[in-house]
Scaffold this motif. Structure first.
Motif, short mmCIF file in Angstrom:
data_model
loop_
_atom_site.label_atom_id
_atom_site.label_comp_id
_atom_site.label_asym_id
_atom_site.label_seq_id
_atom_site.Cartn_x
_atom_site.Cartn_y
_atom_site.Cartn_z
N ILE A 617 0.84 -1.25 -0.01
CA ILE A 617 -0.01 -0.20 0.18
C ILE A 617 0.72 1.18 0.16
N GLY A 618 0.74 2.33 -0.96
CA GLY A 618 1.42 3.35 -0.71
C GLY A 618 0.77 4.76 -0.28
N LYS A 619 1.39 5.23 0.57
CA LYS A 619 0.96 6.35 1.23
C LYS A 619 2.08 7.12 2.08
N SER A 620 2.01 8.34 1.82
CA SER A 620 0.72 9.30 1.28
C SER A 620 0.95 9.20 -0.18
N GLY A 621 0.00 9.77 -0.88
CA GLY A 621 -0.16 9.79 -2.38
C GLY A 621 -1.09 9.11 -2.86
N GLY A 622 -0.91 8.52 -4.01
CA GLY A 622 -1.97 7.80 -4.77
C GLY A 622 -1.73 6.53 -5.20
N ASP A 623 -2.57 6.10 -6.24
CA ASP A 623 -2.78 4.74 -6.90
C ASP A 623 -1.67 4.39 -7.63
#
Length: 992
Positions: A617-623
């Motif tokens: 899962i990427g975080k913060s940021g996007g898809d």
């Protein structure tokens, strides 16, 4: 292993003086060039440090062999002893840690010491704090505001250990993750008993200081400079406060100085650092020890030193080398973190949909015919941000796969952006996107082009239509497999080729690569748009990702694997969040299938059973929005610039089950076999609007291309460069040099003389690491070295190291033997700086120019070094434009009695490629491909003048190649490209 920017060079450490220079420190004594350090840290001033070390040196008896320094040795070993005490005062006596130095020598003062571990390979110098809390701390970074969050760190080891405090140290300098991991010898960061130590300035003028410590409760094996994330803190002590819990982005007590906040945003001027709380205040004054963008902004960034204290002793981390020697060590494969130099890029925004993410400059790549085709929403092709050499070429352009040069003959025209590209088996280029006109004629969504000119291929007649609401046909995905062109997007029908009536193929289908005839029997019939597809190289299935939830009546939630025979759905449960609206990237790599999309997920599955094997899962940021692979490493792009959490399954609450937090900057890399992040890849890029990587591509040369709204990247020199829409990254060097051979050890009146036959490497020059008993004690660029005499029976080994941290296997053990008879003196036949005849013009010399009898009396003459692009030249070469690719050189010399020449060593440089002839016979070739060589032959790699000088090329030529009387050495030097910034030559010839 050390990366290219981390590896200790042969004769120089960045920022230090070369061996035997007048400014070199005395053998056995550490350098003392650092400025006075702040007394509040308990460290001694420079003058006191010199005296304390000289006293300690005398006590340890390390000066006895001071007169036995070999010219080719970086730092010699101490005489006599089988294993010298690890005092850190020389390369040969490097300690396992600052802690070991302090334990063995309690009076050791703070300063610069040599450290080495099996993971480091050869020793390097680091700053040790030997006063605070018992000493033993190694400095891994220091600075005020603007810290790098990338694994590559910032600056060199010499810069980190150089200015350790004061205003000269405000600009952050940080060791790379690779170097820090080697200092820990692979020990997990979380297991360090003292955790991470921060020493921070506590007022504006730097007269007050604060000590902080914290440990991790979340997994933390490898070091990371990314702290603005959800790594969990176990216990902490900040100044006079202590406690537990919190995340590394913000933890501590209150909102003043007893707090550590690494949150980085507009309020912090977008400058990373180890900030204080929101209630603290700093100053924008350049001299302030606590920086803030204004006097009212919170979270000021204080000047900070970051220390670790690995408590390692040499006796516990080293073991004796077996007589067979050491095994080779090679770096795992991935793209290099630093970008290739920008040649051409794209710019401007065309008529794409009005969204930040969907209308980036580059969103598609494909390769064929030695050309990389780049598609997207751009308007021009140019060389600089200011529009240098700008050419109006919208939406699709072609570039040479090897050089990145813009190919001007390929000039198609479109009215809207390209979203997908594929090269057909015969070389024609298929393009899909939002366009409705191509080359001035109506053509909606899909077209096939001539690969050379870009003209529309009229034999490929596929037409797509969309009978749903809106009626605009869009192609977002293309792939070629087994005589079919697979098409995905937003459409309902196709015609073309031999089919003249519409064929129902909703959102996905396939057409003949020959003429575009749709396959009316193969209809996935998705109930939503397709964003990405990948036809398996095994030819048995096709993967889709998009907005759909079913294929015909079979559930297929945002991702699907279909039979290539009949579109039957292969069971695949993608365990994404119930709020995930789409998946937008899918790729089969070996026996894995990778898929990524909304809610920031990137998952992998076992191909055989389609069972889940890894999650991210990427975080913060996007898809996640693009996936590619070189076969072993998987690259995934996203509009995310902070952290990837391996093992996490859901966004936004990632929970506590994740296993690794890794810095990610628009794209990351993963090992396909294990599913784990490949942390050695840590690019540093900037983007126009933060849309991330929307296209990833691994070309046939091993280069990885990122496409999106890229505006800048960082080269290996740490220089920031403009990157227009796309960035290219070379594949790292994963091949160790060949193993040295023929190692011999001969005692002499000056010490132990070691000689060996050198190694070759796939990319350039090598250095040699000399091991004694269980570790490296010397590093040299030559094939021989003289070390102070060791005890009888001492075992030596030699291995080769390239410039990127790969090590060859070592030689078998060579044991100290009886002293040999005195060797004949060396005779220099050609000196450095000698005068050479040279030819550098548009006309190449005639055949036979290398022969002894060739008349070169019309050639120019000049003192070496000859060339351009280097500060220390004897002769600068000039010529009419275009600049020739090759320069030619000749020099004659006499040998009085060839029977007295057993071997002659030629030492030169490769800037960029070189071929050397002795009496007309080739004896050396470096960075030039095998086969015939002409004046238009390109060198196969680009080498900077600095690198060429730092990595000399040597060859030993037998005496039989020479004659009594006149002899001729002839040389040709080739550039990698005509606009190369450097091209130089120098050579010496010394008999053995």
């Amino acid at each position: 292993m050390l990366s290219a920017s981390e590896f200790v060079p042969v004769t120089r450490i960045a920022g230090d003086h070369p061996v035997n220079s007048p400014q070199s420190p005395r053998r056995g004594l550490p350098t003392h060039s650092s400025p006075r350090v702040d007394p509040s840290n308990g460290q001694r001033s420079s003058s006191r440090l010199v005296g304390a070390r000289r006293s300690m040196a005398r006590r340890l008896g390390i000066l006895a062999a001071a007169g036995l320094v070999a010219a080719s040795l970086l730092t010699p070993v101490s005489a006599g002893a089988a294993v010298a005490s690890p005092d850190g005062l020389s390369q040969a006596t490097a300690a396992a840690s600052c802690w070991e130095i302090k334990q063995l020598t309690p009076a050791a003062p703070s300063g610069v010491y040599w450290l080495n571990t099996p993971k480091l390979g050869s020793a390097a110098q680091f700053h040790c704090d030997q006063d605070t809390d018992g000493g033993g701390w190694v400095l891994v970074g220091r600075g005020r505001d603007g810290w790098s969050e990338a694994n590559e760190g910032q600056g060199t080891t010499a810069e980190v250990r150089g200015s350790v405090t004061g205003q000269a140290a405000f600009a952050p300098r940080q060791l790379s993750t690779g170097v820090i991991g080697a200092l820990l010898n692979g020990q997990p960061v979380k297991s360090l008993p003292d955790g991470i130590r921060l020493r921070r300035a506590a007022n504006l003028d730097g007269t007050a200081w604060q000590e902080s410590r914290f440990t991790f409760s979340s997994p933390r094996d490898e070091w990371s400079w990314m702290f603005n994330n959800e790594q969990r803190v176990a216990v902490w002590r900040i100044g006079s406060s202590s406690g537990s819990g919190g995340q590394t982005s913000a933890f501590g007590a209150g909102n003043q100085l007893d707090r550590i906040e690494t949150v980085t945003g507009a309020n912090q001027g977008w400058k990373a650092g180890f900030g204080y709380g929101t209630g603290a205040r700093g100053s924008a004054d350049p001299a302030s020890y606590m920086w803030a963008p204004s006097s009212t902004a919170g979270n000021p960034r204080p000047f900070t030193q970051v220390y670790l204290r690995p408590q390692m002793m040499s006796s516990t981390i080293y073991s004796a080398i077996p007589d067979t020697g050491t095994a080779k060590s090679e770096k795992p494969g991935s793209a290099e973190s630093f970008a290739l130099p920008t040649g051409w890029g794209v710019s401007g925004l065309g008529a794409g949909p009005n969204t930040v993410e969907g209308s980036v400059e580059v969103s598609a790549f494909a390769e064929g015919n030695g050309v990389v085709y780049v598609g997207g929403n751009f308007l021009t092709v140019q060389k600089t941000a200011a529009g240098g050499s700008q050419v109006a070429q919208s939406y699709l352009a072609a570039f040479d796969v090897r050089t990145g040069e813009f190919i001007t003959s390929f000039r198609p025209t479109f009215d809207k952006q390209i979203k997908a590209l594929a090269v057909l088996p015969d070389g024609r280029v298929a393009a899909g996107g939002f366009f409705t006109q191509v080359n001035g004629a109506p053509r909606a969504g899909l077209v096939v082009l001539n690969p050379t000119t870009g003209a529309t291929d009229t034999t490929f007649t596929t037409t797509i239509t969309n009978s749903l609401s809106g009626g605009v046909p869009i192609v977002r995905a293309l792939d070629v497999q087994d005589s079919w062109l697979y098409v995905g997007g937003t459409f309902t029908h196709m015609t073309g080729g031999s089919v003249t009536s519409p064929v129902y193929v909703r959102a996905g289908g396939r057409v003949s690569v020959t003429n575009g005839t749709p396959d009316r029997t193969w209809n996935p019939e998705f109930n939503g748009s397709v964003i990405a597809l990948d036809a398996s190289p095994k030819k048995d299935r096709v993967y889709f990702a998009g907005y759909f939830t079913a294929s015909k009546t079979t559930p297929a939630d945002k991702g699907a694997a279909l039979s290539a025979v009949d579109t039957s759905v292969i069971p695949w449960t993608i365990d994404h969040s119930s709020t995930a609206n789409y998946q937008q990237a899918v790729k089969e790599v070996g026996e894995k299938v990778w898929i990524g999309g909304s809610e920031h997920n990137l998952y992998s599955y076992d191909r055989a059973g389609m069972t889940e094997t890894s999650t991210n899962i990427g975080k913060s940021g996007g898809d996640f929005q693009a996936i590619s692979s070189d076969g072993t490493t998987v690259y995934a792009g996203c509009h995310c610039f902070y952290t990837n959490y391996s093992g996490a399954r859901r966004w936004p609450s990632i929970g506590t089950d994740w296993t690794q937090a890794t810095k990610i900057s628009s794209a990351g890399a993963w090992d396909n076999a294990t599913g784990k992040p490949a942390t050695q890849f840590s690019p540093i890029v900037s983007q126009r609007a933060g849309a991330g990587a929307w296209a990833l591509f691994n070309d046939s040369t091993g280069v990885t291309w990122f496409g999106g709204d890229y505006s800048a990247s960082v080269r290996s020199t740490l220089a920031k460069q403009w990157s227009g829409g796309f960035v290219r990254f070379a594949h790292n060097d994963t091949q160790a040099p060949s193993t040295p051979s023929g190692l011999s050890v001969t005692p002499s009146s000056t010490g132990d003389v070691l000689k060996w036959t050198g190694s070759t490497d796939n990319r350039g020059a090598v250095s040699y690491q000399v091991l004694r008993h269980d570790r490296v004690v010397a590093t040299t660029g030559a094939g021989t070295v003289t070390l102070p005499a060791a005890d009888a029976g001492t075992k030596y080994f030699v291995r080769a190291a390239d410039g990127t941290g790969n090590w060859s296997a070592s030689t078998p053990a060579a044991v100290v033997a009886a002293p040999a008879e005195p060797q004949p003196e060396q005779v220099t036949f050609v000196n450095t700086g000698a005068t050479w005849a040279y030819s550098f013009s548009q006309t190449a010399p005639p055949a036979g120019w290398q022969a002894p009898g060739y008349d070169a009396s019309t050639w120019s003459t000049g003192a070496a070094p000859l060339g351009w692009g280097h500060a220390q030249l004897g002769t600068t070469l000039t010529s009419p434009e275009p600049r020739p690719l090759t320069s030619f050189y000749r020099k004659s010399f006499n040998v009085a009695d060839v029977t007295k020449v057993a071997m002659m060593t030629l030492t030169t440089r490769a800037d960029d490629g070189i071929v050397v002839y002795v009496n007309g016979v080739e004896v050396l070739r470096r960075n030039i491909n095998a086969g015939a060589v002409t004046s238009t032959t390109y060198a196969n790699m680009a080498v900077s003048a600095t690198s060429a000088v730092a990595n000399p090329v040597t060859v030993s030529v037998p005496g039989s190649a020479f004659t009594t009387g006149a002899n001729v050495i002839a040389v040709e030097v080739h550039s990698n490209y005509r606009s190369t910034p450097s091209h130089s030559f120098e050579l010496s010839a010394v008999s053995q």
